[in-house]
Write a protein that holds these residues in place. Structure first.
Motif, mmCIF file in Angstrom:
data_model
loop_
_atom_site.group_PDB
_atom_site.id
_atom_site.type_symbol
_atom_site.label_atom_id
_atom_site.label_comp_id
_atom_site.label_asym_id
_atom_site.label_seq_id
_atom_site.Cartn_x
_atom_site.Cartn_y
_atom_site.Cartn_z
ATOM 1 N N ALA A 30 -23.734 -4.376 13.061
ATOM 2 C CA ALA A 30 -23.482 -4.311 11.631
ATOM 3 C C ALA A 30 -22.010 -4.566 11.365
ATOM 4 O O ALA A 30 -21.149 -4.008 12.006
ATOM 5 N N GLY A 31 -21.703 -5.411 10.413
ATOM 6 C CA GLY A 31 -20.328 -5.747 10.075
ATOM 7 C C GLY A 31 -19.994 -7.160 10.491
ATOM 8 O O GLY A 31 -20.741 -7.816 11.201
ATOM 9 N N ARG A 32 -18.860 -7.616 10.045
ATOM 10 C CA ARG A 32 -18.449 -8.991 10.304
ATOM 11 C C ARG A 32 -16.962 -9.018 10.614
ATOM 12 O O ARG A 32 -16.178 -8.283 10.040
ATOM 13 N N LEU A 33 -16.593 -9.886 11.539
ATOM 14 C CA LEU A 33 -15.200 -10.118 11.870
ATOM 15 C C LEU A 33 -14.773 -11.391 11.150
ATOM 16 O O LEU A 33 -15.318 -12.463 11.408
ATOM 17 N N GLU A 34 -13.844 -11.265 10.226
ATOM 18 C CA GLU A 34 -13.363 -12.418 9.477
ATOM 19 C C GLU A 34 -12.238 -13.085 10.264
ATOM 20 O O GLU A 34 -11.303 -12.420 10.704
#
Length: 174
Positions: A30-34
């Motif tokens: 869950a989540g994203r690395l920009e």
């Protein structure tokens, strides 16, 4: 009729059970690395940030896929952000690379993509966004919806097979 109901229920349950481990694996991501810039030339500086780590703890980043190795993400000035930087090696080959970070607080993994090009034109011409076709997309990775969709497809396939089987046998019920 009872046999058909068992067959359909059993098929649906088997499909949902089979998609269970995959759903658990996606829940950990869950989540994203920009990644900014999303496209870079070899030797360029890259900044990464995420809100998935809560902002009070940092994260351990890994850009080994592109040859840059480990880097650190520290809590940022904006609430909830963890920010880090690394340099793409001058000898990096063109392609798309996955950059990963592990949150220090809970071990959650966040991922992002980095595109390395050989020329300035290659880095600018990378497609971004989605195509507006009106059909929808596969952006949502909700494991519950995925399992429900797979179960619905399995039930439809089993029902269609059952109807075809009845038709071939001549059991149209008329």
């Amino acid at each position: 009729m009872r046999r058909t109901a068992r067959l359909l229920t059993g098929t649906a349950l088997a499909v949902v059970a089979a998609s269970g481990p995959a759903a658990t694996a996606h829940g950990a991501d869950a989540g994203r690395l920009e990644v900014y810039p999303p496209s870079v030339l070899p030797g360029g500086e890259v900044s990464v940030n995420t809100r998935a780590c809560g902002g009070t703890t940092g994260a351990a980043g890994d850009a080994s896929a592109v040859g840059a190795g480990p880097f650190t993400l520290a809590p940022g000035t904006q609430k909830g952000d963890a920010i880090g930087q690394f340099q793409v090696p001058p000898g990096a080959q063109p392609g798309t690379y996955e950059i990963v970070a592990e949150c220090a607080g809970d071990g959650r993994l966040v991922r992002g993509d980095l595109v390395v090009g050989l020329t300035e034109a290659e880095t600018r011409m990378q497609p971004r966004g989605s195509v507006k076709t009106g059909v929808g997309g596969s952006v949502d990775r909700d494991p519950v919806r995925t399992a429900a969709g797979v179960a619905a497809l399995a039930v439809a396939a089993a029902g269609g097979t059952w109807l075809l089987h009845r038709r071939v046998r001549g059991d149209d019920g008329i």
